[in-house]
Design a protein around this motif. Structure first.
Motif, PDB file in Angstrom:
ATOM      1  N   ASP A   1     -12.871  -0.166 -13.941  1.00 24.69           N
ATOM      2  CA  ASP A   1     -12.912  -1.548 -12.974  1.00 24.69           C
ATOM      3  C   ASP A   1     -13.268  -0.964 -11.593  1.00 24.69           C
ATOM      4  N   LEU A   2     -13.069   0.170 -11.084  1.00 27.10           N
ATOM      5  CA  LEU A   2     -13.299   0.457 -10.014  1.00 27.10           C
ATOM      6  C   LEU A   2     -14.779   0.583  -9.880  1.00 27.10           C
ATOM      7  N   LYS A   3     -15.419   1.070 -10.858  1.00 27.00           N
ATOM      8  CA  LYS A   3     -17.057   1.026 -10.684  1.00 27.00           C
ATOM      9  C   LYS A   3     -17.611  -0.050 -10.784  1.00 27.00           C
ATOM     10  N   ARG A   4     -17.080  -0.984 -11.596  1.00 26.80           N
ATOM     11  CA  ARG A   4     -17.664  -2.515 -11.446  1.00 26.80           C
ATOM     12  C   ARG A   4     -17.504  -2.835 -10.307  1.00 26.80           C
ATOM     13  N   ARG A   5     -16.249  -2.952  -9.573  1.00 30.35           N
ATOM     14  CA  ARG A   5     -16.199  -3.677  -8.001  1.00 30.35           C
ATOM     15  C   ARG A   5     -16.819  -2.884  -6.999  1.00 30.35           C
ATOM     16  N   GLY A   6     -17.469  -1.398  -7.552  1.00 23.21           N
ATOM     17  CA  GLY A   6     -18.274  -0.837  -6.438  1.00 23.21           C
ATOM     18  C   GLY A   6     -17.254  -0.146  -5.422  1.00 23.21           C
ATOM     19  N   TRP A   7     -15.976   0.179  -5.966  1.00 23.71           N
ATOM     20  CA  TRP A   7     -15.243   0.915  -4.887  1.00 23.71           C
ATOM     21  C   TRP A   7     -14.907   2.369  -5.226  1.00 23.71           C
ATOM     22  N   LEU A   8     -15.868   3.013  -5.960  1.00 29.19           N
ATOM     23  CA  LEU A   8     -15.768   4.545  -6.147  1.00 29.19           C
ATOM     24  C   LEU A   8     -16.619   5.221  -5.124  1.00 29.19           C
ATOM     25  N   GLN A   9     -17.335   4.648  -4.352  1.00 28.54           N
ATOM     26  CA  GLN A   9     -18.047   5.062  -3.147  1.00 28.54           C
ATOM     27  C   GLN A   9     -17.311   4.857  -2.003  1.00 28.54           C
ATOM     28  N   GLY A  10     -16.055   5.654  -1.740  1.00 33.94           N
ATOM     29  CA  GLY A  10     -15.197   5.675  -0.716  1.00 33.94           C
ATOM     30  C   GLY A  10     -15.812   6.054   0.528  1.00 33.94           C
ATOM     31  N   PRO A  11     -15.120   5.853   1.762  1.00 34.52           N
ATOM     32  CA  PRO A  11     -13.780   5.414   1.489  1.00 34.52           C
ATOM     33  C   PRO A  11     -13.609   3.737   1.472  1.00 34.52           C
ATOM     34  N   ASN A  12     -12.641   3.260   0.917  1.00 31.95           N
ATOM     35  CA  ASN A  12     -12.437   1.803   0.763  1.00 31.95           C
ATOM     36  C   ASN A  12     -11.128   1.365   1.149  1.00 31.95           C
ATOM     37  N   PHE A  13     -11.373   0.355   1.866  1.00 29.65           N
ATOM     38  CA  PHE A  13     -10.048  -0.183   2.610  1.00 29.65           C
ATOM     39  C   PHE A  13      -9.067   0.671   3.077  1.00 29.65           C
ATOM     40  N   SER A  14      -7.958   0.025   3.580  1.00 30.43           N
ATOM     41  CA  SER A  14      -7.088   1.147   4.043  1.00 30.43           C
ATOM     42  C   SER A  14      -5.795   1.359   3.222  1.00 30.43           C
ATOM     43  N   GLU A  15      -5.798   0.498   2.139  1.00 34.41           N
ATOM     44  CA  GLU A  15      -4.720   0.621   1.281  1.00 34.41           C
ATOM     45  C   GLU A  15      -4.959   0.035  -0.008  1.00 34.41           C
ATOM     46  N   LEU A  16      -4.791   0.657  -1.250  1.00 36.73           N
ATOM     47  CA  LEU A  16      -4.829  -0.018  -2.573  1.00 36.73           C
ATOM     48  C   LEU A  16      -3.553  -0.105  -3.239  1.00 36.73           C
ATOM     49  N   THR A  17      -3.123  -1.064  -3.777  1.00 40.36           N
ATOM     50  CA  THR A  17      -1.741  -1.160  -4.383  1.00 40.36           C
ATOM     51  C   THR A  17      -2.025  -2.043  -5.915  1.00 40.36           C
ATOM     52  N   TYR A  18      -1.570  -1.141  -6.868  1.00 40.86           N
ATOM     53  CA  TYR A  18      -1.449  -1.899  -8.139  1.00 40.86           C
ATOM     54  C   TYR A  18       0.102  -2.162  -8.533  1.00 40.86           C
ATOM     55  N   ILE A  19       0.106  -3.499  -8.856  1.00 46.78           N
ATOM     56  CA  ILE A  19       1.366  -4.090  -9.343  1.00 46.78           C
ATOM     57  C   ILE A  19       1.446  -3.922 -11.037  1.00 46.78           C
ATOM     58  N   ALA A  20       2.321  -3.329 -11.392  1.00 52.20           N
ATOM     59  CA  ALA A  20       2.562  -3.155 -12.966  1.00 52.20           C
ATOM     60  C   ALA A  20       3.760  -3.263 -13.532  1.00 52.20           C
ATOM     61  N   ASP A  21       3.840  -3.299 -14.803  1.00 51.00           N
ATOM     62  CA  ASP A  21       5.384  -3.285 -15.317  1.00 51.00           C
ATOM     63  C   ASP A  21       5.510  -1.727 -15.644  1.00 51.00           C
ATOM     64  N   ASN A  22       6.843  -1.429 -15.968  1.00 52.04           N
ATOM     65  CA  ASN A  22       7.328  -0.128 -16.086  1.00 52.04           C
ATOM     66  C   ASN A  22       7.154   0.232 -17.583  1.00 52.04           C
ATOM     67  N   CYS A  23       6.219  -0.095 -18.211  1.00 49.22           N
ATOM     68  CA  CYS A  23       5.830   0.455 -19.736  1.00 49.22           C
ATOM     69  C   CYS A  23       5.796   2.017 -19.724  1.00 49.22           C
ATOM     70  N   GLY A  24       6.366   2.717 -20.184  1.00 54.53           N
ATOM     71  CA  GLY A  24       6.005   4.223 -20.073  1.00 54.53           C
ATOM     72  C   GLY A  24       4.940   4.763 -20.739  1.00 54.53           C
ATOM     73  N   GLY A  25       4.559   4.086 -21.893  1.00 52.93           N
ATOM     74  CA  GLY A  25       3.656   4.417 -22.883  1.00 52.93           C
ATOM     75  C   GLY A  25       2.229   3.796 -22.269  1.00 52.93           C
ATOM     76  N   GLN A  26       2.079   3.089 -21.213  1.00 53.16           N
ATOM     77  CA  GLN A  26       0.892   2.488 -20.482  1.00 53.16           C
ATOM     78  C   GLN A  26       0.777   2.924 -19.051  1.00 53.16           C
ATOM     79  N   ASN A  27       1.601   2.289 -18.396  1.00 57.20           N
ATOM     80  CA  ASN A  27       1.618   2.217 -17.026  1.00 57.20           C
ATOM     81  C   ASN A  27       2.210   3.463 -16.251  1.00 57.20           C
ATOM     82  N   LYS A  28       3.562   3.527 -16.627  1.00 60.72           N
ATOM     83  CA  LYS A  28       4.646   4.494 -15.921  1.00 60.72           C
ATOM     84  C   LYS A  28       4.352   5.829 -16.395  1.00 60.72           C
TER      85      LYS A  28
END
Length: 213
Positions: free
Chosen positions: A103-130
């Protein structure tokens, strides 16, 4: 607890949208992305008619992962939807981290630095996100100076719906009205909504993130 978290996530999204409204330079903007696994899709799909005998057959399972940009130029949420067949990969931590990398590659965000802060909002599923795989991947983004600061906001149980759930409903509007026979048709169907962009994940897109980082 979930009400406080919901208010906090809304505040983070509002601040990110204000940065765009005030035309701040990209390097000082904040970005917020909501991530979630969606309900599995099926192939073939016969929701345009009564399925008959096919009701008793076992369809091919297609996994769905969404990344929603909560702060766009026009103020509308937009989702990148990533799909893959169950024999190409599961829904574990490495698959989620690989989707985030793609996803970051598609958005062109891997050529840093990008923005001042990136926040991901996710559920707390241990097998996937947490888990250590996803958290280590986010740390890798900071260590390589792609983003100055990255954080992930885990919503506790009871948070109800998030932005990704709403976008999944938009994605499935055409899915629930069509007969779909091929993987390519499924990809085209989930991309029909103007706010959703579909992408097919391949086996070569999945990495062992504890191995390569």
């Amino acid at each position: 607890a979930y009400q406080v978290q919901r208010d906090q996530s809304r505040r983070l999204i509002s601040l990110a949208r204000l940065d765009i409204t005030h035309l701040l330079p990209s390097l000082v903007r904040r970005k917020v992305l909501t991530i979630d696994m969606g309900q599995n899709l099926c192939l073939p799909n016969f929701e345009a008619e009564q399925p008959g005998d096919t009701y008793y057959m076992s369809p091919l399972t297609v996994l769905l992962f969404g990344v929603v940009d909560n702060a766009t130029e026009d103020g509308k949420d937009r989702m990148n939807a990533y799909i893959w067949r169950d024999f190409e990969g599961d829904r574990g931590a490495n698959n989620i981290a690989s989707c985030l990398l793609k996803d970051l590659k598609r958005r062109g965000w891997l050529q840093g630095p990008n923005f001042s802060e990136l926040t991901y909002i996710a559920d707390n599923c241990g097998g996937q996100n947490k888990n250590k795989v996803v958290v280590r991947f986010l740390m890798w983004l900071v260590e390589n100076r792609i983003f100055p600061r990255v954080r992930i906001f885990f919503l506790v149980k009871g948070h109800t719906k998030n932005a990704a759930d709403r976008m999944f409903n938009l994605l499935k509007q055409q899915y629930h009205r069509r007969n779909i026979f091929t993987y390519e048709e499924l990809h085209e169907t989930i991309s029909m909504n103007e706010y959703v962009d579909g992408f097919q994940m391949r086996p070569e897109h999945f990495y062992d993130h504890l191995e390569w980082q």
